[in-house]
Write an enzyme that holds these catalytic residues in place. Structure first.
Site, short mmCIF file in Angstrom:
data_model
loop_
_atom_site.label_atom_id
_atom_site.label_comp_id
_atom_site.label_asym_id
_atom_site.label_seq_id
_atom_site.Cartn_x
_atom_site.Cartn_y
_atom_site.Cartn_z
N GLU A 1 35.40 42.48 45.16
CA GLU A 1 35.98 43.73 45.68
C GLU A 1 36.11 44.66 44.49
O GLU A 1 36.94 44.41 43.62
CB GLU A 1 37.37 43.46 46.28
CG GLU A 1 37.41 42.43 47.38
CD GLU A 1 36.80 42.95 48.66
OE1 GLU A 1 36.76 44.18 48.85
OE2 GLU A 1 36.33 42.13 49.47
N CYS B 1 42.31 51.16 45.43
CA CYS B 1 40.85 51.08 45.61
C CYS B 1 40.42 51.86 46.83
O CYS B 1 39.28 52.29 46.93
CB CYS B 1 40.43 49.63 45.73
SG CYS B 1 41.37 48.76 46.99
P1 NAP Z 1 39.69 44.85 35.69
O1 NAP Z 1 39.95 45.34 34.33
O2 NAP Z 1 38.29 44.59 36.10
O3 NAP Z 1 40.59 43.53 35.84
C1 NAP Z 1 40.66 42.85 37.06
C2 NAP Z 1 41.02 41.40 36.81
O4 NAP Z 1 39.95 40.75 36.11
C3 NAP Z 1 42.26 41.20 35.96
O5 NAP Z 1 43.00 40.14 36.47
C4 NAP Z 1 41.69 40.85 34.59
O6 NAP Z 1 42.54 40.08 33.81
C5 NAP Z 1 40.48 40.05 35.01
N1 NAP Z 1 39.45 39.95 33.98
C6 NAP Z 1 39.18 40.80 32.97
N2 NAP Z 1 38.13 40.36 32.26
C7 NAP Z 1 37.73 39.20 32.84
C8 NAP Z 1 36.68 38.27 32.56
N3 NAP Z 1 35.84 38.45 31.56
N4 NAP Z 1 36.56 37.20 33.37
C9 NAP Z 1 37.39 37.02 34.41
N5 NAP Z 1 38.40 37.87 34.71
C10 NAP Z 1 38.57 38.95 33.94
O7 NAP Z 1 40.29 45.83 36.79
P2 NAP Z 1 41.73 46.50 36.85
O8 NAP Z 1 41.78 47.53 35.77
O9 NAP Z 1 42.82 45.48 36.92
O10 NAP Z 1 41.71 47.19 38.27
C11 NAP Z 1 41.19 48.47 38.50
C12 NAP Z 1 39.87 48.40 39.21
O11 NAP Z 1 39.97 47.52 40.31
C13 NAP Z 1 39.44 49.73 39.79
O12 NAP Z 1 38.12 49.94 39.45
C14 NAP Z 1 39.58 49.54 41.29
O13 NAP Z 1 38.67 50.26 42.06
C15 NAP Z 1 39.37 48.10 41.46
N6 NAP Z 1 40.08 47.62 42.65
C16 NAP Z 1 39.35 47.26 43.73
C17 NAP Z 1 39.99 46.81 44.86
C18 NAP Z 1 39.22 46.38 46.07
O14 NAP Z 1 39.81 45.72 46.93
N7 NAP Z 1 37.96 46.70 46.20
C19 NAP Z 1 41.38 46.72 44.89
C20 NAP Z 1 42.09 47.10 43.77
C21 NAP Z 1 41.42 47.56 42.64
P3 NAP Z 1 43.43 40.73 32.62
O15 NAP Z 1 44.34 41.69 33.27
O16 NAP Z 1 44.11 39.55 32.05
O17 NAP Z 1 42.46 41.38 31.69
#
Ligand code: NAP
Length: 523
Positions: free
Chosen positions: A257, A296
């Site tokens: 997602e 999102c």
């Molecule tokens: P993110 O930086 O991609 O992080 C998301 C999750 O992934 C966090 O728990 C993060 O952990 C983890 N993560 C980071 N690097 C990783 C790796 N190499 N391997 C495995 N996991 C890893 O995203 P965010 O900044 O939290 O969220 C914002 C984004 O999420 C926006 O782009 C938004 O559109 C999207 N979003 C989408 C939805 C949907 O349902 N489609 C819903 C909400 C948000 P750490 O925090 O420990 O780094």
């Protein structure tokens, strides 16, 4: 002193070693909690979930799992005030933002609890009707869904720490698969507190839920082909997961997602005094400002008929200018800060990208004075509206999600061109259409449906009773093709499929019908 957030792994709370990551209050940048995952034995944690949690869950029926989910939902509701305070302090949520997250969590758990009671005492689901395979009625085949014997690893984004935990957990738990949930580090406190309450309650079968608070480290290296990863977050992290050597080589099932450039369209038939216009304006303003636009499903692209563009701009600017940005601890505040300094930097640079060739109608990337925040502190941006008079498919607004209270208003004339521009977003979670002109609605819905997970239709008769497009409902699919990640979550029983293995059983009809009686529902 900052609270230490421990992880709940292999049936125990465990703190990591080494330097801790600080979680801060985004209104004043003061630390509120800290965590570390260094030195934790994640291979053992995964193995414990699979072996102990998996066996415990598979010994229960859907109805028994549902009873537990209902109690977990009540546990979240009972802690509402405490959790709201955590959302305000750790995620910059206003009271109403925090309620949206927390109430969404308990409502989703309760929805799946009720769905479970309709599935009764079974442990599998049939996939449609069985089918005859030969001349004799005896030779028969039936598709059946059974729980996978792995662990469901849930990786969540920072913006919905309560709902993100609950919406994924409710589904894997009901499917009969143990969960290891990993909230985003920056806002993990809320998820940690919910899991702490659930563990204290003694409701969870041993091993059914584990929690990793902090960086993921080597977690994914220990996965196998029976495991599932359900990821929510940025497209960049999703791309890293797709190319992870173990996920690729072991064929670990992966649901993504990710980003989305959700659109809202005002139909040509909507008059300036109409209820449908009020609905459109209210939805746009809510979606741009709720959770400071860190949703999102927030509306990023707004389309109005060319001849109404200036009037719509004026009305949106008027409403957005009424928003009071500040520390949610102040009662005057109606929109809080962004969650982290990284988000602040990313939103400011995103605004600069959108600004190219566009007019700034309100807001912008300059620092602002926020209510109740120490001077120069906090990750605040104002609600921001750009106007792009001649939009093109290649514009940054169709390529780049700015994850904050930021949207672009555009005119349209020709319906075919409108559809092309919406599709240029590359696949989205949800777009909304406000019109009672059936021909227009039919053309737009037919055109944009292949590019979306959900399409919301608002009109004169629905004003007053419709749900804002950014509200994700457990009954309906959440996900979307392309940029949105290509994943599917929720959608009632459909969501369970991610955690189940579909197997075709072929042989003697009487035996198969005895093993898998036909009263079960299918996703
Ligand atoms: P993110 O930086 O991609 O992080 C998301 C999750 O992934 C966090 O728990 C993060 O952990 C983890 N993560 C980071 N690097 C990783 C790796 N190499 N391997 C495995 N996991 C890893 O995203 P965010 O900044 O939290 O969220 C914002 C984004 O999420 C926006 O782009 C938004 O559109 C999207 N979003 C989408 C939805 C949907 O349902 N489609 C819903 C909400 C948000 P750490 O925090 O420990 O780094």
């Amino acid at each position: 002193m900052a609270t230490e957030l421990k992880s709940y792994l292999a049936g125990k709370w465990r703190g990591g070693s080494g330097k801790k990551i600080a979680l801060v209050n985004p209104s004043n940048e003061q630390p509120v909690a800290e965590t570390s995952t260094e030195g934790l034995d994640l291979a053992a944690a995964i193995e414990f979930s699979r072996r102990v949690g998996g066996a415990n869950l598979r010994s229960t029926t859907f109805a028994q799992r549902g009873e537990i989910l209902a109690k977990l939902a009540r546990s979240v509701g009972d802690a509402r005030e405490e959790l709201i305070a955590i959302g305000m302090a750790n995620a910059g949520n206003t009271r109403s933002d925090a309620k949206f997250d927390i109430d969404g969590a308990s409502a989703t758990l309760m929805y799946y609890a009720e769905l479970a009671s309709s599935l009764g005492d079974s442990r599998f689901l049939l996939d449609g009707e069985g089918t005859g395979l030969g001349r004799s009625a005896r030779l028969y085949g039936q598709h059946v869904f059974v729980p996978r014997q792995g662990v469901a690893v849930h990786i969540n984004a920072f913006n919905f720490p309560a709902w993100g935990l609950a919406e994924k957990f409710a589904v894997s738990f009901l499917a009969g698969v143990p969960t290891l949930s990993k909230p985003a580090s920056a806002t993990a406190w809320m998820a940690q507190r919910i899991v702490e309450r659930w563990v204290e309650s003694g409701l969870l079968p041993e091993g059914a839920l584990s929690l990793l608070c902090g960086p993921v480290r080597d977690l994914l290296d220990h996965l196998t082909g029976q495991d599932v990863v359900a990821f929510t977050g940025s497209g960049e992290t999703a791309a890293r997961l797709r190319s992870h050597p173990v996920i690729g080589s072991a064929n670990v099932r992966l649901n993504v997602e990710a980003d989305s450039l959700n659109a809202a369209v005002l139909g040509p038939d909507v008059a300036l005094g109409a209820e449908a216009l009020n609905l459109f304006l209210a939805d746009v303003v809510r979606e741009v400002t709720q959770k400071a636009g860190q949703k999102c499903t927030a509306i990023r692209r707004i389309y109005a008929p060319l001849e109404q563009l200036d009037e719509i701009r004026e009305r949106l600017v008027e409403r957005l200018s009424e928003v009071r940005v500040g520390d949610p601890a102040s009662e005057k505040t109606t929109m809080g800060p962004l969650a982290t300094s990284d988000q602040l930097e990313s939103v400011r640079s995103g605004m600069n990208r959108l600004a190219a060739g566009a007019e700034l109608a309100t807001g912008g990337s300059k620092p602002l004075t926020a209510i109740g925040a120490p001077a120069g502190k906090g990750f605040f941006v104002p609600p921001t509206l750009f106007v792009k008079r001649e939009p093109a498919a290649t514009d940054a607004l169709n390529q780049h999600e700015v994850f904050g209270p930021v949207a672009t208003l555009m005119p349209y004339g020709d319906v075919g061109r409108l559809v092309e521009l919406i599709a240029a977003g590359g696949g989205g979670l949800v777009s909304a259409l406000y019109s009672d002109d059936r021909k227009f609605v039919s053309e737009v819905v037919t055109g944009i449906a292949p590019f979306h997970g959900r399409v919301v239709l608002g009109g004169e008769k629905l004003a007053g009773q419709s749900v804002s497009p950014g509200t994700v409902l457990p009954q309906l699919l959440h996900g979307g093709p392309g940029r949105a990640g290509g994943g599917e979550e929720l959608g009632g029983l459909r969501g369970l499929q991610l955690y189940l293995n579909r197997v075709a059983v072929q042989g003697d009809r009487a035996l198969i019908q005895q093993l898998f009686p036909a009263r079960r529902s299918s996703p």
